[in-house]
Design an enzyme around this catalytic site. Structure first.
Site, PDB file in Angstrom:
ATOM      1  N   GLY A  39       3.343  -3.989   0.819  1.00  0.00           N
ATOM      2  CA  GLY A  39       2.538  -3.662   1.999  1.00  0.00           C
ATOM      3  C   GLY A  39       3.328  -3.356   3.252  1.00  0.00           C
ATOM      4  CD  GLU A  94       3.608 -10.481   4.360  1.00  0.00           C
ATOM      5  OE1 GLU A  94       3.073  -9.403   4.037  1.00  0.00           O
ATOM      6  OE2 GLU A  94       3.582 -11.489   3.647  1.00  0.00           O
ATOM      7  CG  ASP A  98      -6.429 -12.607   4.319  1.00  0.00           C
ATOM      8  OD1 ASP A  98      -6.955 -13.679   4.621  1.00  0.00           O
ATOM      9  OD2 ASP A  98      -7.076 -11.700   3.780  1.00  0.00           O
ATOM     10  CB  SER A  99      -4.863 -17.231   3.487  1.00  0.00           C
ATOM     11  OG  SER A  99      -3.767 -17.003   2.619  1.00  0.00           O
ATOM     12  CE  LYS A 126      -7.201  -9.291   6.765  1.00  0.00           C
ATOM     13  NZ  LYS A 126      -7.820  -9.223   5.425  1.00  0.00           N
ATOM     14  NE  ARG A 160       0.680  -0.352  -2.388  1.00  0.00           N
ATOM     15  CZ  ARG A 160       0.524  -1.656  -2.153  1.00  0.00           C
ATOM     16  NH1 ARG A 160       0.604  -2.127  -0.932  1.00  0.00           N
ATOM     17  NH2 ARG A 160       0.301  -2.493  -3.149  1.00  0.00           N
TER      18      ARG A 160
HETATM   19  P1  IMP Z   1      -2.405 -13.953   2.431  1.00  0.00           P
HETATM   20  O1  IMP Z   1      -3.798 -14.454   2.294  1.00  0.00           O
HETATM   21  O2  IMP Z   1      -1.942 -13.900   3.857  1.00  0.00           O
HETATM   22  O3  IMP Z   1      -1.450 -14.712   1.549  1.00  0.00           O
HETATM   23  O4  IMP Z   1      -2.428 -12.471   1.901  1.00  0.00           O
HETATM   24  C1  IMP Z   1      -2.365 -12.237   0.533  1.00  0.00           C
HETATM   25  C2  IMP Z   1      -2.106 -10.790   0.210  1.00  0.00           C
HETATM   26  O5  IMP Z   1      -3.379 -10.180   0.057  1.00  0.00           O
HETATM   27  C3  IMP Z   1      -1.381  -9.978   1.248  1.00  0.00           C
HETATM   28  O6  IMP Z   1       0.013 -10.015   1.157  1.00  0.00           O
HETATM   29  C4  IMP Z   1      -1.890  -8.607   0.894  1.00  0.00           C
HETATM   30  O7  IMP Z   1      -1.172  -8.095  -0.211  1.00  0.00           O
HETATM   31  C5  IMP Z   1      -3.300  -8.876   0.487  1.00  0.00           C
HETATM   32  N1  IMP Z   1      -4.235  -8.689   1.602  1.00  0.00           N
HETATM   33  C6  IMP Z   1      -4.812  -9.628   2.379  1.00  0.00           C
HETATM   34  N2  IMP Z   1      -5.626  -9.066   3.268  1.00  0.00           N
HETATM   35  C7  IMP Z   1      -5.544  -7.729   3.049  1.00  0.00           C
HETATM   36  C8  IMP Z   1      -6.169  -6.594   3.665  1.00  0.00           C
HETATM   37  O8  IMP Z   1      -6.963  -6.668   4.598  1.00  0.00           O
HETATM   38  N3  IMP Z   1      -5.815  -5.383   3.150  1.00  0.00           N
HETATM   39  C9  IMP Z   1      -4.955  -5.208   2.119  1.00  0.00           C
HETATM   40  N4  IMP Z   1      -4.359  -6.240   1.522  1.00  0.00           N
HETATM   41  C10 IMP Z   1      -4.653  -7.489   1.983  1.00  0.00           C
HETATM   42 MG    MG Z   2      -2.596  -5.682  -2.227  1.00  0.00          MG
END
Ligand code: IMP
Ligand code: MG
Length: 173
Positions: A39, A94, A98-99, A126, A160
């Site tokens: 990403g 990054e 998200d989480s 987020k 992408r």
């Molecule tokens: P995390 O929840 O921050 O661990 O995010 C997990 C992964 O989910 C990220 O690295 C992205 O690959 C994918 N992801 C989370 N939110 C999005 C989004 O809004 N668009 C695209 N990919 C996302």
């Molecule tokens: Mg993805």
């Protein structure tokens, strides 16, 4: 359905600001940018070219595998980067936080290599849904809990290559 959230020019302007901020913060140093694949790839390329201090680049991969509920996701971090980062100033780059669990797993892995300093840069943050103990220092845009694509970010590996960030609706992420 795709609605444009951040246009190409708006992203470019914001990335230029981040580049300026990083260049000032790292004046006199040579940071290592470690991009979280896949990403990060567009953001990393644009951000690196807006940074005026000398820098080195490396990439790391991380993937989350869904085991039902989101909290149960397993994060697999790829092998440690080839480039030694011990004693270096590291900036993890990054595409989206998200989480925050993926970024956290990457930071935890890289910390084992004992960098001198480590910060997190993300194009999209987020904040409302992110772990409260994970605070990216360099943020392109804060958004609410919605799924975005483009500028490196995918839905099922597609989109992408879009030159803008858009919001998708009508399907399950
Ligand atoms: P995390 O929840 O921050 O661990 O995010 C997990 C992964 O989910 C990220 O690295 C992205 O690959 C994918 N992801 C989370 N939110 C999005 C989004 O809004 N668009 C695209 N990919 C996302
Ligand atoms: Mg993805």
């Amino acid at each position: 359905m795709i609605d444009i959230l951040f246009k190409r020019d708006e992203i470019a302007a914001r990335v230029a600001e981040l580049g300026e901020q990083i260049s000032a913060d790292y004046a006199g140093r040579t940071p290592v940018l470690v991009g979280a694949l896949k990403g990060c790839f567009v953001f990393m390329a644009d951000l690196a070219r807006q940074i005026t201090v000398p820098l080195e680049l490396e990439f790391i991969s991380a993937a989350s595998y869904r085991n039902g509920a989101k909290q149960d996701d397993t994060i697999a971090v790829g092998p440690s980067p080839y480039l030694p980062i011990r004693g270096r100033d590291v900036i993890v780059v990054e595409g989206v936080v998200d989480s925050g669990r993926t970024a956290e797993a990457i930071l935890r892995r890289l910390r084992l290599e004992e960098p001198k300093s480590m910060e997190l840069a993300t194009l999209i943050y987020k904040k409302e849904v992110c772990k409260k103990d994970l605070i990216p220092k360099y943020v392109g845009f804060e958004i609410k809990d919605e799924f975005v694509i483009g500028y490196g970010l995918d839905y099922s590996q597609l989109y992408r290559n879009l030159n803008f960030v858009g919001v998708v609706s009508g399907f399950d992420k």
